[in-house]
Design a protein around this motif. Sequence first.
Motif, PDB file in Angstrom:
ATOM      1  N   GLU A 252       0.816  -1.222   0.000  1.00 13.45           N
ATOM      2  CA  GLU A 252       0.000   0.000   0.000  1.00 13.45           C
ATOM      3  C   GLU A 252       0.852   1.275   0.000  1.00 13.45           C
ATOM      4  N   ARG A 253       2.143   1.144   0.221  1.00 16.97           N
ATOM      5  CA  ARG A 253       3.033   2.313   0.224  1.00 16.97           C
ATOM      6  C   ARG A 253       3.835   2.458  -1.071  1.00 16.97           C
ATOM      7  N   LEU A 254       3.826   1.442  -1.907  1.00 17.02           N
ATOM      8  CA  LEU A 254       4.620   1.469  -3.136  1.00 17.02           C
ATOM      9  C   LEU A 254       4.112   2.521  -4.114  1.00 17.02           C
ATOM     10  N   LEU A 255       5.051   3.266  -4.683  1.00 16.89           N
ATOM     11  CA  LEU A 255       4.735   4.211  -5.748  1.00 16.89           C
ATOM     12  C   LEU A 255       5.258   3.710  -7.081  1.00 16.89           C
ATOM     13  N   HIS A 256       6.403   3.015  -7.037  1.00 18.28           N
ATOM     14  CA  HIS A 256       7.005   2.491  -8.261  1.00 18.28           C
ATOM     15  C   HIS A 256       7.954   1.355  -7.888  1.00 18.28           C
ATOM     16  N   GLY A 257       7.894   0.244  -8.592  1.00 11.93           N
ATOM     17  CA  GLY A 257       8.787  -0.883  -8.353  1.00 11.93           C
ATOM     18  C   GLY A 257       8.446  -1.631  -7.062  1.00 11.93           C
ATOM     19  N   ASN A 258       9.301  -2.565  -6.724  1.00  9.61           N
ATOM     20  CA  ASN A 258       9.178  -3.329  -5.476  1.00  9.61           C
ATOM     21  C   ASN A 258      10.592  -3.625  -4.985  1.00  9.61           C
ATOM     22  N   PRO A 259      11.314  -2.578  -4.530  1.00  9.69           N
ATOM     23  CA  PRO A 259      12.731  -2.751  -4.211  1.00  9.69           C
ATOM     24  C   PRO A 259      12.982  -3.694  -3.040  1.00  9.69           C
ATOM     25  N   ARG A 260      14.008  -4.472  -3.190  1.00 14.20           N
ATOM     26  CA  ARG A 260      14.495  -5.343  -2.112  1.00 14.20           C
ATOM     27  C   ARG A 260      15.317  -4.477  -1.163  1.00 14.20           C
ATOM     28  N   ARG A 261      14.978  -4.515   0.123  1.00 13.00           N
ATOM     29  CA  ARG A 261      15.705  -3.739   1.124  1.00 13.00           C
ATOM     30  C   ARG A 261      16.514  -4.694   1.988  1.00 13.00           C
ATOM     31  N   GLU A 262      17.787  -4.371   2.171  1.00 12.78           N
ATOM     32  CA  GLU A 262      18.682  -5.176   3.003  1.00 12.78           C
ATOM     33  C   GLU A 262      19.102  -4.325   4.192  1.00 12.78           C
ATOM     34  N   THR A 263      18.905  -4.842   5.403  1.00 12.22           N
ATOM     35  CA  THR A 263      19.191  -4.086   6.617  1.00 12.22           C
ATOM     36  C   THR A 263      20.123  -4.869   7.529  1.00 12.22           C
TER      37      THR A 263
END
Length: 120
Positions: free
Chosen positions: A23-34
């Motif tokens: 519901e927060r995505l504006l563009h793409g679906n980036p993989r986040r690494e933390t």
Amino acid sequence: MNRLLKLIAAMPGTPEIDHPRPERLLHGNPRRETWNLVDEPVDGRLYVGVWRCGPGHWRIEMGANERELFTVLAGRCRVHAEDGTFEEAGPGEAIVIPAGFRGSFEVLQTLTKTYAIVGD
């Protein structure tokens, strides 16, 4: 945490991996690494800024509730612990100084850093 911690662009170990909520995505679906290395409760004030200093070496002592994260923009420094160990940082590298830390700060080459300090 009671030791110096150096942060680098290519952290060792396995990161936590996630993606932004749909519901927060504006563009793409980036993989986040933390690589979350510190998770501690804090009280007090937050100080954030830019600091510049010429070469020198002096003793430092963090308060019982005081911590600092700094990132070197230019120059080079070392943070020495009382036990003789140290972390050295240059441009693009960061160091976390834990609460209660005692040691010394050494500027090897004129240093410009950003900092965030939480303390009383």
